[in-house]
Structure formats: C-alpha cells, structure tokens
Design an enzyme around this catalytic site. Structure first.
Site, short mmCIF file in Angstrom:
data_model
loop_
_atom_site.label_atom_id
_atom_site.label_comp_id
_atom_site.label_asym_id
_atom_site.label_seq_id
_atom_site.Cartn_x
_atom_site.Cartn_y
_atom_site.Cartn_z
N HIS A 65 1.13 -1.15 -0.10
CA HIS A 65 0.06 -0.09 -0.23
C HIS A 65 0.54 1.17 0.11
O HIS A 65 1.87 1.20 0.47
CB HIS A 65 -1.08 0.29 1.36
CG HIS A 65 -0.22 0.12 2.81
ND1 HIS A 65 0.08 -1.05 3.86
CD2 HIS A 65 0.08 0.91 3.24
CE1 HIS A 65 0.54 -0.85 4.15
NE2 HIS A 65 0.79 0.13 4.32
N CYS A 230 2.63 3.48 11.86
CA CYS A 230 3.51 2.90 10.35
C CYS A 230 3.65 3.75 10.04
O CYS A 230 3.72 5.08 9.45
CB CYS A 230 2.50 1.58 10.33
SG CYS A 230 1.78 2.26 8.97
#
Length: 721
Positions: A65, A230
């Site tokens: 992603h 993240c």
C-alpha cells in the site's frame, strides 16, 4: 467501500510469482479503471513503501500500500495466488494480496475506510471466506461488507466495514462497536492464539484510577494503553491495534489503543492514560506527544510485533509492571518528537548524526531569515550600514538608509539566536523538552565567551547528555511531577554552565579563533581546493548529513555582523554547488528526454525552479532512481562549480536565495558562469552515462521511477540545499 473495490479489481487466479509482478498486475486493473494515472510512478511509490518495511503478514496476507500523487481516488484491488508470493512475512508466502492505493491528499473518511479493511484482516472468518470465494463479484461484495457471511459476524462488523472513525473509537464506547468484528480467532504467527468473543472490554476505561495497579486487588482488570503507527498510516497501524485488543480480551486485560494513522488521531483521554498500569508502543514512526505516557512501565517495539505477537507484548507489560519498572519523565534513549534518536540496534554514530541534524534543522530557518535580512540591509543601505546607529534612536521613514539599517539590525538579532538554537535543539533531539533549557543556556554561554559554532555543538551535546543521565536516576513517584519543570532544568543548567565557563569554554574559543584565522588566510590554490571539496560535499547526498555539514560550515562563517571576505566566498561556493544537481537534471531531461521516464521528465520541469531556488533536494528523485550515474555526475559538476566560484572571488552575504539573490553577490556574472559550467558538465555526464546502458523494456521502469523514493524521503529543510 462500495466505490473502492469492484469485480474488475479482483483477480482470483493471480499468476504473478514475485511481489513486484503482483503489484503490477493489480495496479494495471486500477489503471484500466482510471483510478491510477501513471503506472510506473505509482509502482515506484509502492516499491518505496515496501522498502521501508515488508508488507507481508503472518497468516498468508500481503498488503502492499502507499499514498501516491498518481492515484485519483482511494482504490483497493485484491488478488488470490495459488502458489503464494513472498511479501516478507515470517511464516511464508502470502496467498491473499490486497493492493491499497490512496491519493496523496486523501481525506480522512476514505483513509478510515481503508483502515477498517486492515481490522477485518485480523478476523480468521473473513480471510477464510476470501479463500473460499469462487467468483470476483461475490469476493468484491464480501470485501465491501455486503456478503451474507460478513453480516453474519454481527452488525458491529458491518458498521466497522463502512468506515467508523478508527481514531475516535480508540477511546470510550465507540471501541465496543469496532471490537465486534474480532469475535472470531485472529491469525497470528505460527503460534496463533484463539481470541475470545467481544465483551466490550474498553468500556469504562475512562474512569480515573491511580496508575500502578494499586487497586487491582479490588477486582478491576489490568489496564494497558497502546499507541500504534506505521510509515504510511493506512494498514499496519490499525491491524496492530486490532491484534492488541483481541489479545487483551483473551488475557482478561483492558487494552485501549490510540491509532496514529494517516487519517489523523484522537488522543486518548488523559484519565484513561492516568488509569493505565502499563503502556505498549508498536510503531515504526515517532510516537506523537510521547511524554503523556511517562512514568509507566513501557514496552516499545515495531508495529509488526504488535500484529504478530500481541500476547507476548501484553505479558511483558504485565511483568514490567509487577517489577515496578517505570520510565522517567522523558525516557532516555527513546524516540523524541524530533527523531527516534534512541532506537535499539542503532550505533552511536547514527544517534549522534540524528542529534546534530535535529539542531541544524531548527537553526537553518534563523540562518535564512537573518542572513537574507542582513543582505537586504546591505543592498538598500550600502556596506557601511553595519555602522548605522540603532533605529530606536534614529529612523526616518522616507530615507532608504533607515530602512536598510532596520533590516540589517533585525537580521543581526535573528543571527544572534543561531548558536543557542543549535545547542538547544541538539539537546532536544537527545532528551526531549527537558533538554531545551540547558541547551539554550549552554549555547548562549558559547556566544558570550566567543566559542561560536563549535561551542554550540559542544554545549548541545553536553546538555543532552546531562539530562539523559539525570533521567536515569530512580526518582520517587511523588517527585516525578516537578522533575521536568524544576529539578532537571536547575541541575542541568548549573552543570552545563560550569563546564562551559570554567572547563571547556576557553579551549573551544581558541579552536574557533584558529579556524577563523585559517579561513581568513586561504588564498590561491588552497581556496580553490576548499571550494571543490565543499562542492563535492554539497552534491554527495543532496540535503543529507554530508550536505548539511558543508552548508552549516558556510553559514557559521557569515553568522556574524561583519563576516570576513573568505567566509563570504565559502558561502557563495556552497550555494553555487548546491544549485547544480537539480538544474542539471532539468537540463538533461530537456535535451535527452527519451533517456528518462515520463514521471522523471515531469519532475525535471519542477527541478528548474528548485535548482534556481537553491533546493538541492530537487535532484533526489533522479538520484534515488539511478544513484550510480546521477550522484557521481552531480559531484563532478558541484566540485567544478565550487572551485570556479572560489577562483572567481565571488562573495555572498545571504545564506540562501539561489538565483534570486544574485544582485547581492560579488562578481555576479562570473558566479553565474561557474554555475552554468557545473550544470552543463553534470547534465552531459548524466546523458552520456545513461546513454551507455542498454534500453530497458517498457515495463521495467517501475522499479527505477523516482516518484516513490522521493515521496518516501524524510522531509528536509529546503534551505539545507
């Protein structure tokens, strides 16, 4: 999620054998639907994100992603591989691959929907249904939360799939709805543990309960607050949160998670934090406002540990609480709001570089503002403006000299902050906010005793070290509240002041004077060689540590009211060399566009402006895509420009501005010649070197397109060109 995934974005027979091929196959479906505008540019962004941390998860899941400027709307593509594809997970290849594409400016609602998918992936029933699906339409419906098997898992799960705010649900009763999606077992690592059904464990955690577990004997469960984050903030952030919550329910522990994702985050209620018995940080980027959790037993790990072994983290947190292991007011060696300066496994050299760069990054705006104001003052009032009386005593609205004096004197005041700011924020990078006071005090003393730039470096490092040492002392809980406000500033400032005034200040001042005298004595070939060396440094890492060393060396020389001629020559050489790489890449993409990808040619247009503005980072996309050709060519051109600038005797009082401060440069025409020569040399070398390589197949450009590495690069101050 209905507009994010359709049957056309599902491939149940994904034949790719590598993660790059899988990303390309799924991305091509996005391109066909107009969701992605540049396939190669988007894949480069995906690769850059993958380079930060593998996106494979235990349980056979791969979730590449990224956020990309080449994405028109949030999109999700799904592929199922019979053979499995290696995405870096510990337990082997992934057979379920989700490619998530988010626009660079994606809105919070869409990012929250993406995060809800991440939470669904922690549900074994959901992943089992994906493996059993036999057609693309039903698979897309399942992912959208429209399939009957999805709704059978409860109304709460479908609510989560429609995008409840994951950040806000980290607190209070909203978490009850999100937790309903986790009633089934969660896939973990090879030692997968079953998860109990949702019981609304988060409810009631806002009650004000003293930390440390003093009243657990009274019957309340152990309480943990956690923060997950993240680099992209789309997937792993929320998967780690779900995993920790599930493991907490299994262990009978209340776990409340703050997800610091791309959609922003809602801070945990201070009462929830105060009531917690321990803290878990599962993160790969710095935890924001980390000092809120000071004074509690803390487990600090990467985000994937939060996904793969949450039960172990909870057990470790309980053990630390049982042993009474609590952090000090600002944990030494942990991440700070500037950088994670104390990661375990990092060498001292790496930590030192981060600390120094944190100070430089805060100092540079003062350099730019003060230097440009001083340069403008000279331009308006002439080079004797530094002898003008204070504008408080004499200012005439209609006289140019008065305005020149005003700008000059404001600039001098701004320059006066350079060394204290440098020292203060070096200490800040080492020890967080408690380091600011002794750092600023030490920096101000360095100015007082004429220790200059070197004294500021020493004062910052000493201040940070002193504060870190104080923080290691085991302080009674009753005194922790006054430590960062009273005790640490008092003791650390006294120690730093003593060392700077009595012990090391005089030797550093002598070294600073010696360096200044050496610079003033540079003439002829020595000056040319210094210009070449500084040019090499400016072009070596394009805004990185080596570049900043050269730039800071130059600005330190002019950070006085009356800099020497040698110092101004050094500043001119540094700025000229720093302009070369982006201008050269812009020229190369113009004269030999076929050697570059379409995205690189677009970046080349922007590089004209960036280079002219003395922002070397404009060449980073090209260097990241082809470092072995671009960086050496840039260094050659930069060295030539730096040497020519010194040989021509060009001078510069302003620390920044690029082509826009040429009127303030001594010998401006020859200065521009030096830049032009370096640009032509670098552009020519790049064209020749790129022309020697064999033409790559059309599809091979994805891995070398610059969009991803540039997007993933840590933000830099533009003035550190």
């Amino acid at each position: 999620m209905s507009d994010m995934i359709t049957a056309e974005l599902v491939d149940l027979d994904l034949s790719a054998d590598t993660k790059e091929a899988a990303a390309r196959a799924l991305a091509e479906r996005m391109v066909a639907l107009g969701r992605v505008t540049d396939l190669d540019g988007f894949l480069a962004d995906v690769a850059a994100r993958e380079a930060q941390m593998p996106t494979g998860l235990d349980g056979g899941i791969g979730i590449p992603h990224c956020r990309s400027a080449h994405v028109t709307e949030p999109t999700l593509a799904f592929g199922r591989s019979a053979a499995g594809i290696d995405f870096g997970a510990a337990d082997g290849p992934a057979d379920l691959i989700f490619l998530i594409a988010a626009p660079a400016g994606a809105d919070d609602a869409h990012l929250t929907i993406l995060s809800s998918l991440a939470r669904q992936l922690m549900d074994a029933d959901f992943t089992a249904a994906l493996r059993a699906a036999d057609d693309a339409e039903s698979t897309a419906a399942l992912i959208r939360g429209e399939d009957a098997s999805t709704s059978a898992r409860g109304e709460d799960a479908s609510t989560s799939a429609r995008g409840e705010d994951a950040g806000a649900s980290a607190q209070g009763a909203d978490r009850d709805a999100a937790s309903g999606a986790a009633a089934a077992p969660t896939p973990q690592d090879s030692a997968a543990a079953p998860v109990a059904a949702s019981a609304g464990a988060a409810a009631g955690t806002t009650a004000s309960v003293p930390s440390g577990g003093a009243d657990r004997a009274g019957g309340r469960p152990f309480r943990i607050v956690a923060v997950t984050s993240c680099p992209t903030g789309i997937a792993h952030t929320y998967m780690a949160a779900e995993s920790l919550e599930n493991a907490g329910r299994e262990a009978g522990v209340e776990v409340v998670v703050e997800t610091q994702g791309s959609a922003g985050f809602t801070r945990l209620d201070p009462a929830v934090v105060a009531a917690a018995d321990a803290v878990i940080f599962a993160h790969d980027v710095p935890v924001r406002d980390k000092d809120r959790f000071a004074g509690k037993p803390t487990v600090d790990v990467g985000v994937k540990a939060g996904i793969n072994r949450p039960a172990e983290l909870i057990a470790e947190a309980r053990e630390k609480a049982a042993r009474g292991e609590a952090t000090a007011a600002a944990p030494a060696g942990s991440g700070t709001p500037v950088e994670r300066a104390g990661d375990s496994g990092e060498g001292y050299g790496t930590k030192l570089r981060k600390w120094l760069m944190s100070g430089v990054s805060y100092m540079v705006p003062f350099v730019a503002a003060g230097g440009l104001l001083i340069a403008l003052g000279f331009a308006i009032g002439g080079y004797k403006i530094n002898k003008a009386p204070s504008v408080m005593d004499h200012f005439v609205w209609g006289q140019a000299d008065s305005w020149g004096a005003l700008l000059f004197q404001i600039g001098v005041v701004s320059f006066g902050f350079l060394v204290p700011v440098l020292a203060g924020y070096i200490a800040y990078g080492m020890a967080d906010r408690p380091g600011l006071v002794p750092g600023f005090v030490g920096g101000a003393i360095a100015v007082t005793i004429n220790a200059g730039f070197l004294g500021g470096l020493a004062a910052g490092l000493i201040a940070g070290g002193v504060v870190m040492a104080i923080q290691k002392v085991n302080i009674p809980a009753a005194l922790r509240g006054i430590m960062p406000v009273v005790v640490i500033p008092l003791i650390s400032s006294a120690i730093v002041g003593f060392l700077m005034f009595v012990v090391i200040g005089k030797p550093i001042a002598e070294a600073q004077k010696g360096l200044t005298d050496w610079l003033n004595g540079l003439t002829g070939s020595n000056a040319v060689l210094l210009g070449a060396l500084l040019g090499l440094m400016m072009c070596f890492d394009l805004g990185g540590p080596v570049n900043k060393v050269a730039y800071t060396f130059a600005t330190a020389g002019i950070a006085v009211a009356s800099p020497s001629d040698s110092a101004m020559k050094i500043m001119a050489a540094v700025m000229a060399a720093g302009m070369v790489p982006p201008l050269a890449m812009a020229l190369a993409t113009t004269v030999r566009g076929r050697l570059f990808t379409r995205t690189e040619r677009e970046n080349g247009k922007a590089a004209w402006v960036l280079g002219a503005s003395f922002i070397s980072e404009g060449a980073i996309p090209f260097a990241a895509a082809d470092p072995l050709r671009v960086i050496p060519a840039s260094m050659v051109g930069g060295a030539i420009t730096g040497a020519l600038s010194m040989a021509f005797g060009a001078t510069l009082r302003a620390p920044h501005g690029g082509i826009f401060v040429v009127p303030l440069i001594g010998n401006p025409l020859l200065y521009l010649v030096a830049i032009a020569v370096g640009v032509c040399v670098t552009a020519g070398l790049v064209v020749v070197l790129k022309g020697l390589r064999k033409p790559a197949p059309a599809g091979a450009a994805a891995g070398s397109t610059e969009g991803g590495p540039a997007a993933a690069a840590e933000p830099k101050q533009p003035v550190a060109a």
